[in-house]
Design an enzyme around this catalytic site. Structure first.
Site, PDB file in Angstrom:
ATOM      1  CB  CYS A   2      -1.273   0.104   1.183  1.00 13.74           C
ATOM      2  SG  CYS A   2      -1.842  -1.691   1.052  1.00 13.74           S
ATOM      3  NE  ARG A  27       4.606   1.625  -1.053  1.00  8.60           N
ATOM      4  CZ  ARG A  27       5.707   1.575  -0.311  1.00  8.60           C
ATOM      5  NH1 ARG A  27       7.100   2.635   0.057  1.00  8.60           N
ATOM      6  NH2 ARG A  27       5.225   0.670   1.531  1.00  8.60           N
ATOM      7  CD1 TRP A  74       0.122  -6.090  -2.959  1.00  9.56           C
ATOM      8  CD2 TRP A  74      -0.345  -6.931  -1.061  1.00  9.56           C
ATOM      9  NE1 TRP A  74      -0.147  -7.710  -3.346  1.00  9.56           N
ATOM     10  CE2 TRP A  74       0.679  -7.702  -2.394  1.00  9.56           C
ATOM     11  CE3 TRP A  74      -0.548  -7.248  -0.531  1.00  9.56           C
ATOM     12  CZ2 TRP A  74       0.281  -9.249  -1.812  1.00  9.56           C
ATOM     13  CZ3 TRP A  74      -0.468  -8.083   0.697  1.00  9.56           C
ATOM     14  CH2 TRP A  74      -0.033  -9.559  -0.427  1.00  9.56           C
ATOM     15  CG  ASN A 100       0.355   2.033   3.983  1.00 13.09           C
ATOM     16  OD1 ASN A 100      -0.404   2.232   3.106  1.00 13.09           O
ATOM     17  ND2 ASN A 100       1.387   3.068   3.348  1.00 13.09           N
ATOM     18  N   GLY A 101      -0.456  -0.647   6.639  1.00 14.28           N
ATOM     19  CA  GLY A 101      -0.383  -2.320   7.564  1.00 14.28           C
ATOM     20  C   GLY A 101      -1.432  -2.614   8.106  1.00 14.28           C
ATOM     21  CD  GLU A 487      10.174 -12.114  -9.075  1.00 14.34           C
ATOM     22  OE1 GLU A 487       9.477 -11.661  -8.009  1.00 14.34           O
ATOM     23  OE2 GLU A 487      10.988 -11.944  -9.308  1.00 14.34           O
ATOM     24  CG  HIS A 503      18.150 -38.025  -2.606  1.00 11.38           C
ATOM     25  ND1 HIS A 503      18.272 -39.305  -2.141  1.00 11.38           N
ATOM     26  CD2 HIS A 503      19.090 -37.331  -3.159  1.00 11.38           C
ATOM     27  CE1 HIS A 503      19.543 -39.116  -2.293  1.00 11.38           C
ATOM     28  NE2 HIS A 503      20.017 -38.282  -2.633  1.00 11.38           N
ATOM     29  CE  LYS A 602      11.722  -3.637  -6.583  1.00  7.99           C
ATOM     30  NZ  LYS A 602      12.161  -4.554  -6.847  1.00  7.99           N
TER      31      LYS A 602
HETATM   32  O1  M6R Z   1      12.963  -5.299  -0.220  1.00  9.38           O
HETATM   33  P1  M6R Z   1      13.820  -6.884   0.397  1.00  9.38           P
HETATM   34  O2  M6R Z   1      14.833  -6.695  -0.571  1.00  9.38           O
HETATM   35  O3  M6R Z   1      13.448  -7.294   1.735  1.00  9.38           O
HETATM   36  O4  M6R Z   1      12.276  -8.006  -0.505  1.00  9.38           O
HETATM   37  C1  M6R Z   1      12.401  -9.032  -0.453  1.00  9.38           C
HETATM   38  C2  M6R Z   1      10.950  -9.897  -1.350  1.00  9.38           C
HETATM   39  O5  M6R Z   1      10.243  -9.064  -0.904  1.00  9.38           O
HETATM   40  C3  M6R Z   1      12.487  -9.656  -2.756  1.00  9.38           C
HETATM   41  O6  M6R Z   1      13.418 -10.360  -3.309  1.00  9.38           O
HETATM   42  C4  M6R Z   1      11.044 -10.268  -4.269  1.00  9.38           C
HETATM   43  O7  M6R Z   1      11.371 -11.515  -3.659  1.00  9.38           O
HETATM   44  C5  M6R Z   1      11.405 -10.006  -5.305  1.00  9.38           C
HETATM   45  N1  M6R Z   1       9.988  -9.752  -5.833  1.00  9.38           N
HETATM   46  C6  M6R Z   1      11.425 -10.691  -6.280  1.00  9.38           C
HETATM   47  O8  M6R Z   1      11.995 -10.167  -7.364  1.00  9.38           O
END
Ligand code: M6R
Length: 607
Positions: A2, A27, A74, A100-101, A487, A503, A602
């Site tokens: 958000c 974001r 979001w 937010n939150g 993703e 395995h 993001k």
């Molecule tokens: O801002 P951060 O590096 O802490 O974010 C961690 C993950 O949310 C971030 O790397 C996410 O997995 C990405 N979408 C990967 O491309």
């Protein structure tokens, strides 16, 4: 996740709010909305979908107003819909709040409000805030905020406006970021500093348990006890985010192409002659022989960077290094001593789970060193020391350039620690520096292969499943390649350390299963070559990444991508470029929204 904007001043209110919402949209969001006060009357509009949908609604209305708030949502509680979008209003529609939150005790609060006769229209946790603030409004908006804060639990940032107190915006921070922007006869509040920078560079970062009351010509600050506090503004030294794609079709592609320059910048920043210099890590340098363990905390791509860092630190500095995804680690018993150092790795510096682990470590008096990209983020502020990734604003939801920046800083850190600890020979160190200086050129060579990687993508984009395999330092590369693909293309893919295939996962292999095999020249090359033959023997379609000059894998490869001959420690850097391009091209061919993949944000600022 958000995003929040608030504005009070003479500029065109809907344009200020809508431009801000568009800037916040990187974001990740599913709906957006604004509320404004004009002639002491509150109005609001909100829509599910892209900000363009809201814009289409607002454009014919020629909205005027003296102040307003906006939000990109979001979804956490309640599906993405017009009703669940923010702002949320009280029953009389005289007060509006964006948030937010998560309000963790919202069900209890909601039930008690329902008992008092309040009607709820949405499924969100935020709506309780609107009713609570309305219920507690007596003398002023800030007093209502002060009265409501003790009732709510969770991590949050919220901004509220009301017809009853029509010339101010009140906001409160507890856990989620809020930044006040100050300019002549106008003021802003936002959850992301980049949104403010094309209006003003004069900002105040709210800390936890702080409230700001914005009016056109005055801003005051309170703590959660209601005491007036003074806060100094600071001049932001960086520029507004470069929101142009610079001629590329997507931010992700632009960011992939920025990698050679970013690595060059990092080397320029941290390499001083034949030395590596990091500011403010004296607590590590002075205690180096007493450090028992590094505990790395991170999520997603940053976690993959952490897995590579473990390999580097243990190999070169001989210091035990544990890596855990923060969402798991935070609920374990943290068996830590003060000889342990917590390393948080995060692009955003705001990831909720990583931040929670950082705080847990601090509560146990551990020192925290963070590897962060976004300055003034929570992790930047709360860590004992920070090594910045200097990768600039990363807008594509899929992390690319920051991953490369992270592993560059982590490799520099590892060999710096090894050197001062005395576990690395000076000639080995010097040779590594020489090789590192060639890294930008190597990355460029990989980018030059874009057209042939696109050809590979064209052969495979219709497959429904992929497996990525790697070993040693490139098992995390396999995880990262697989994450990039799933993703942004929504293709199911999974990554395994190649030795694990027998395995169980090898049962998945047939002619419909492309296997991306990472086989550069490393200690585990011959083992990888065997694993490649095993999957080929079971009819897999194989995309092989190996070192130039290698001919022996050709019989087992349907497609080959070569990387330059480099020392083992540089292979993860070079492998990641073709994997990023492969994922990008496949997602593009499938018509996916590469920069804003569905369901993703993001920065994951809620648990
Ligand atoms: O801002 P951060 O590096 O802490 O974010 C961690 C993950 O949310 C971030 O790397 C996410 O997995 C990405 N979408 C990967 O491309």
């Amino acid at each position: 996740m958000c995003g929040i904007i608030g504005y009070i001043g003479d500029k065109d209110i809907s344009s200020v709010l809508m431009v801000a919402l568009e800037r916040l949209s990187y974001r990740g969001y599913d709906s957006s909305g604004i509320a404004i006060i004009a002639d002491n009357e509150l109005s609001y509009w909100k829509k599910a979908g892209k900000t363009q949908v809201l814009n289409n609604l607002l454009t014919p209305l020629s909205i005027q107003g003296s102040l307003g708030i906006g939000h990109t949502r979001w979804a956490t509680h309640g599906i993405p819909s017009d009703i669940n979008a923010h702002p949320h209003v009280n029953i009389e529609k005289k007060l509006a709040v964006v948030h937010n939150g998560i309000i963790e005790n919202f069900i209890t609060l909601k039930n008690s409000l329902i008992d008092k006769g309040y009607l709820f229209t949405s499924n969100t946790d935020t709506e309780v805030l609107a009713h609570l603030l309305s219920h507690h409004y007596k003398t002023s908006l800030e007093q209502a905020v002060l009265d409501v804060i003790p009732l709510i639990q969770g991590a949050y940032a919220f901004v509220v406006i009301s017809e009853l107190d029509p010339s101010k915006i009140v906001c409160a921070r507890y856990g989620s970021p809020l930044i006040v922007g100050i300019s002549e006869n106008e003021a802003f509040v936002a959850s992301d500093v980049n949104v403010l920078l094309h209006h003003t560079k004069n900002v105040v970062y709210l800390e936890n348990k702080e409230i700001a009351v914005l009016s056109k010509d005055n801003i005051s600050y309170l703590n959660f006890s209601g005491k007036t506090i003074s806060k100094d503004s600071q001049k932001v030294s960086f520029n507004s985010l470069d929101s142009s794609k610079g001629g590329y079709d997507h931010f992700m592609l632009k960011e992939i192409y920025e990698q050679p320059l970013i690595v060059q910048n990092i080397l320029d920043k941290y390499l001083k002659g034949s030395d590596i210099v990091f500011k403010d890590i004296d607590f590590i340098e002075q205690q180096i022989t007493h450090i028992r363990r590094f505990i790395i905390q991170a999520c997603g791509t940053s976690w993959h960077a952490g897995l590579i860092a473990k390999y580097f630190i243990e190999k070169y500095a001989s210091i035990l290094t544990e890596v855990d995804t923060s969402s798991e680690f935070r609920y374990k018993n943290m068996l830590a001593s003060q000889q342990d150092i917590l390393m948080a790795i995060s692009q955003s510096g705001e990831t909720a789970d990583t931040l929670a682990c950082l705080r847990e470590a601090k509560s146990k008096f551990l020192k925290v060193l963070s590897f962060v990209n976004v300055k003034n983020s929570a992790m930047d502020i709360e860590s004992d020391s920070v090594i910045y990734s200097h990768s600039g604003q990363e807008i594509g939801v899929a992390s690319t350039k920051n991953y490369t920046a992270q592993i560059t800083t982590l490799l520099l850190f590892s060999i710096h620690v090894a050197r001062i600890k005395g576990t690395m020979d000076e000639t080995v160190f010097s040779d590594m520096i020489v090789s590192l200086r060639k890294l930008p050129n190597y990355l460029q060579l990989l980018l030059n292969q874009h057209a042939s990687i696109t050809d590979v993508a064209r052969k495979y984009f219709k497959y429904k499943n992929f497996i990525f395999i790697g070993r040693g330092v490139n098992y995390p590369s396999a995880l990262e390649g697989s994450l990039k693909l799933k993703e942004i293309s929504y293709i199911h893919s999974t990554a395994y350390p190649a030795g694990e295939l027998k395995h169980g996962p090898i049962a998945l292999i047939d002619e419909n299963m492309p296997v991306v095999a990472l086989c550069p020249d490393t200690d585990t090359y011959s083992k990888m070559a065997n694993n490649l033959q095993e999957v080929k023997a079971r009819s897999a379609k194989t995309i092989v990444i190996c070192t130039e000059g290698n001919r022996e894998l050709e019989p087992y490869a349907d497609d080959i991508i070569y990387i330059p001959k480099v020392p083992q420690y540089l292979t993860p850097f070079l492998i990641s470029v073709p994997l990023q391009l492969l994922a990008y091209e496949i997602a593009n061919m499938l018509g996916c929204d590469v920069d804003k993949p569905r369901n993703l944000a993001k920065s994951v600022t809620v648990e």
